[in-house]
Design a protein around this motif. Sequence first.
Motif, PDB file in Angstrom:
ATOM      1  N   LYS A  24       0.929  -1.033   0.061  1.00 18.53           N
ATOM      2  CA  LYS A  24       0.041   0.149  -0.079  1.00 18.53           C
ATOM      3  C   LYS A  24       0.908   1.192   0.116  1.00 18.53           C
ATOM      4  O   LYS A  24       0.506   2.290  -0.783  1.00 18.53           O
ATOM      5  CB  LYS A  24      -1.056  -0.257   1.205  1.00 18.53           C
ATOM      6  N   PHE A  25       1.939   1.198   0.773  1.00 16.32           N
ATOM      7  CA  PHE A  25       2.662   2.665   1.048  1.00 16.32           C
ATOM      8  C   PHE A  25       3.927   2.724   0.291  1.00 16.32           C
ATOM      9  O   PHE A  25       4.361   4.005   0.067  1.00 16.32           O
ATOM     10  CB  PHE A  25       2.958   2.788   2.455  1.00 16.32           C
ATOM     11  N   VAL A  26       4.658   1.707  -0.356  1.00 12.05           N
ATOM     12  CA  VAL A  26       5.431   1.632  -1.118  1.00 12.05           C
ATOM     13  C   VAL A  26       5.409   1.459  -2.456  1.00 12.05           C
ATOM     14  O   VAL A  26       5.637   2.284  -3.285  1.00 12.05           O
ATOM     15  CB  VAL A  26       6.764   0.718  -0.426  1.00 12.05           C
ATOM     16  N   ASN A  28       2.517   0.785  -4.116  1.00 19.62           N
ATOM     17  CA  ASN A  28       1.220   1.456  -4.702  1.00 19.62           C
ATOM     18  C   ASN A  28       1.111   2.891  -3.961  1.00 19.62           C
ATOM     19  O   ASN A  28      -0.096   3.342  -4.072  1.00 19.62           O
ATOM     20  CB  ASN A  28       0.011   0.710  -4.384  1.00 19.62           C
ATOM     21  N   LYS A  29       2.090   3.401  -3.467  1.00 26.05           N
ATOM     22  CA  LYS A  29       1.973   4.855  -2.763  1.00 26.05           C
ATOM     23  C   LYS A  29       1.447   5.895  -4.029  1.00 26.05           C
ATOM     24  O   LYS A  29       1.722   5.544  -5.040  1.00 26.05           O
ATOM     25  CB  LYS A  29       3.195   5.068  -2.295  1.00 26.05           C
ATOM     26  N   GLN A  30       0.742   6.789  -3.388  1.00 29.42           N
ATOM     27  CA  GLN A  30       0.087   7.705  -3.969  1.00 29.42           C
ATOM     28  C   GLN A  30       0.846   8.722  -4.706  1.00 29.42           C
ATOM     29  O   GLN A  30       1.993   8.900  -3.809  1.00 29.42           O
ATOM     30  CB  GLN A  30      -0.886   8.443  -3.329  1.00 29.42           C
TER      31      GLN A  30
ATOM     32  N   LYS B  72       2.169   4.734 -11.366  1.00 22.60           N
ATOM     33  CA  LYS B  72       2.573   4.860  -9.971  1.00 22.60           C
ATOM     34  C   LYS B  72       3.789   5.632  -9.954  1.00 22.60           C
ATOM     35  O   LYS B  72       4.655   5.696 -10.502  1.00 22.60           O
ATOM     36  CB  LYS B  72       3.019   3.216 -10.067  1.00 22.60           C
TER      37      LYS B  72
END
Lengths: 145, 184
Positions: A24-26, A28-30, B72
Amino acid sequence: MKTWIKILLGLVVVGIIALLLVYKFVYNKQHPDYENLEPAFTVTAQDLYQAYKTNKEAASAKYNGKIIALTGKLSKMETADSLVTAVFVFNQGDFGDEGLRCTMLKKFNDAADKLQPDGEVKLKGYCTGYNETDVVLEKCSIINQ
Amino acid sequence: MSKSCIIFLLVFMTAFSAGAQKYITKTGHIKFYSDGQLEKIEAHNRQVNSVLDFSTGGFVFKVLMKSFEFEKALMQEHFNENYVESDKYPAATFVGKVTNIKDVNLLKDGMYDANVEGKMTMHGVTKDLTEKGTFEVKQGKIIGKAKFNIVVADYKITIPGNVGNNISKTIEITVDITLDKANM
């Protein structure tokens, strides 16, 4: 249940949570929320252009990849497909107008369309550099006075 | 109309069309696409500068690397920091020529082949590049399109072993520009 099985199960659960968090945070981070980032520099459009024009290397090292807030007298607005660009013209060269080109975040397209040429505007955006004719800022938002 | 008059007109028109005619864009689109084993990677740059000097065929591109947008955020970071090192090498350029520019008739709308050759500089490395593309003349504009592959290792771009298999060794570049006559 034997203690070692509990420990093993605990480790597996922790491992799965860690994987999910990394995903989620690495992985697929926004993308940054450009509109709400604090500017690293606040300058006038003219000064920013002059900085690149006089010393490209120094200005690139200082401003490339940074969030910049700028004020200046807008020359014109341009629209190409869904891309709305605020243009500040300071010079003429091989490519015609030279200066600053600031492409807007989509949510600011309508508001940017209403900006008046010759009016003072205050924008904030991500500086991607100087291409020998223009200083390019992207993901720009309009800063309310 | 007398013969001499027609000849004069023809000469005049040729001279006029051979004058310094520059066609430019600042919003050209370059896409790159890599079909890796695990996933496809795609990035777009819609801030491409290009100028075509119609009288000589001179053709130049200037591309800011930080203007490439990825789906991404992590890929965009890796691209800028590890692969193209955009802080050190902020721009890629192509300086070359359309060798068959004389075949393109600006007065006649239609599709024309464009043979382009020149030198591309990226990541501090300059390589010869010869590619075919098309020019579409349409209502006074020139729409240029090309698709070609580059080998990343040619430009000394190294992809670390653990992700190496996920990124293909060649990258497909698609160019799509609409050149307008410069007002100068």
